[in-house]
Design a protein around this motif. Structure first.
Motif, mmCIF file in Angstrom:
data_model
loop_
_atom_site.group_PDB
_atom_site.id
_atom_site.type_symbol
_atom_site.label_atom_id
_atom_site.label_comp_id
_atom_site.label_asym_id
_atom_site.label_seq_id
_atom_site.Cartn_x
_atom_site.Cartn_y
_atom_site.Cartn_z
ATOM 1 N N LEU A 15 0.681 -1.348 -0.232
ATOM 2 C CA LEU A 15 0.038 -0.021 0.013
ATOM 3 C C LEU A 15 0.928 1.253 -0.232
ATOM 4 N N THR A 16 1.797 1.189 0.791
ATOM 5 C CA THR A 16 2.673 2.383 1.106
ATOM 6 C C THR A 16 3.582 2.855 -0.162
ATOM 7 N N ASN A 17 3.994 1.502 -0.726
ATOM 8 C CA ASN A 17 5.135 1.902 -1.723
ATOM 9 C C ASN A 17 4.698 2.477 -3.254
ATOM 10 N N ASP A 18 2.986 2.499 -3.325
ATOM 11 C CA ASP A 18 2.502 2.989 -4.653
ATOM 12 C C ASP A 18 3.089 4.409 -4.735
ATOM 13 N N ALA A 22 2.962 7.402 -1.943
ATOM 14 C CA ALA A 22 4.216 7.717 -1.183
ATOM 15 C C ALA A 22 4.488 9.279 -1.391
ATOM 16 N N ALA A 23 3.898 9.691 -2.595
ATOM 17 C CA ALA A 23 4.332 11.249 -2.703
ATOM 18 C C ALA A 23 3.593 11.972 -1.646
ATOM 19 N N GLY A 24 2.421 11.552 -1.356
ATOM 20 C CA GLY A 24 1.627 12.428 -0.262
ATOM 21 C C GLY A 24 2.142 12.048 1.259
ATOM 22 N N PHE A 27 6.066 11.602 6.017
ATOM 23 C CA PHE A 27 6.828 11.119 7.325
ATOM 24 C C PHE A 27 7.514 9.670 7.147
ATOM 25 N N LEU A 28 6.862 9.036 5.873
ATOM 26 C CA LEU A 28 7.487 7.575 5.725
ATOM 27 C C LEU A 28 8.767 7.759 4.786
ATOM 28 N N ARG A 29 9.771 6.800 4.965
ATOM 29 C CA ARG A 29 10.936 6.525 4.029
ATOM 30 C C ARG A 29 10.334 5.981 2.814
ATOM 31 N N GLN A 30 11.138 6.376 1.592
ATOM 32 C CA GLN A 30 10.823 5.624 0.580
ATOM 33 C C GLN A 30 12.090 5.189 -0.037
ATOM 34 N N PRO A 31 12.354 3.727 -0.614
ATOM 35 C CA PRO A 31 11.069 3.006 -0.535
ATOM 36 C C PRO A 31 10.952 2.672 0.802
ATOM 37 N N PHE A 32 9.533 2.179 0.874
ATOM 38 C CA PHE A 32 9.082 1.820 2.408
ATOM 39 C C PHE A 32 9.168 0.227 2.443
ATOM 40 N N ARG A 118 2.852 20.739 0.514
ATOM 41 C CA ARG A 118 1.956 21.359 -0.160
ATOM 42 C C ARG A 118 1.245 21.104 -1.587
ATOM 43 N N GLU A 119 1.931 20.017 -2.281
ATOM 44 C CA GLU A 119 1.385 19.724 -3.591
ATOM 45 C C GLU A 119 0.503 18.559 -3.410
ATOM 46 N N ASN A 120 0.230 18.125 -2.021
ATOM 47 C CA ASN A 120 -0.851 17.128 -1.602
ATOM 48 C C ASN A 120 -2.256 17.853 -1.582
ATOM 49 N N SER A 121 -2.675 18.349 -2.521
ATOM 50 C CA SER A 121 -3.872 19.228 -2.371
ATOM 51 C C SER A 121 -5.141 18.455 -1.967
ATOM 52 N N ALA A 122 -5.260 17.188 -2.306
ATOM 53 C CA ALA A 122 -6.559 16.509 -1.756
ATOM 54 C C ALA A 122 -6.300 16.295 -0.182
#
Length: 156
Positions: A15-18, A22-24, A27-32, A118-122
């Protein structure tokens, strides 16, 4: 919602690595990784926070995650993310609203904050709808803005 359990680790990684999720989630590292998922699941034992899985139906697949991080003695940070197939279907509003309500009940003396890119408008719109407002305090993550819960009640 139910607290994350060891059996949720693999689904949490998927779920988190999509990339759209991930872009939104700042606080989580990528890749997760699986180790990251296990650390998130173990947070309550370290008294650093607690996250819950959000499922489609009682025994359905994990569609999202919501929880809180203890930032300091005053602030507790709400966090949430949702699988892309479930975006735009009000699941985000339902899970974030439920987590906010629970945090207000359990931690009435704490300030509830969120960091949102800021770019996570939703997510930005959802946080504003729930009663969060931009804070003058600095965010800790690059590209994010700190918002603090201010409303006495949820705005529709």
């Amino acid at each position: 919602m139910r607290p994350l359990q060891a059996a949720d680790a693999f689904q949490l990684v998927v779920l988190t690595n999509d990339p759209l999720v991930a872009a939104g989630v700042s606080f989580l590292r990528q890749p997760f990784t699986l180790a990251d998922a296990q650390a998130l699941i173990a947070m309550p034992q370290e008294q650093k926070g607690c996250f819950a899985s959000v499922r489609a139906g009682r025994d359905g697949p994990m569609i999202g995650c919501a929880g809180a991080l203890s930032r300091n003695a005053i602030d507790i940070e709400i966090g949430f993310w949702l699988g892309v197939p479930y975006h735009g279907k009000r699941y985000g509003a339902e899970m974030a609203g439920a987590m906010l309500e629970r945090l207000r009940e359990v931690f009435p003396e704490r300030r509830i904050v969120a960091e949102c890119p800021r770019e996570n408008s939703a997510s930005w719109r959802l946080l504003r709808k729930l009663g969060f407002a931009p804070s003058d305090d600095p965010a800790t993550r690059r590209g994010a803005r700190l918002l603090a819960f201010e409303a006495a009640e949820v705005v529709d």
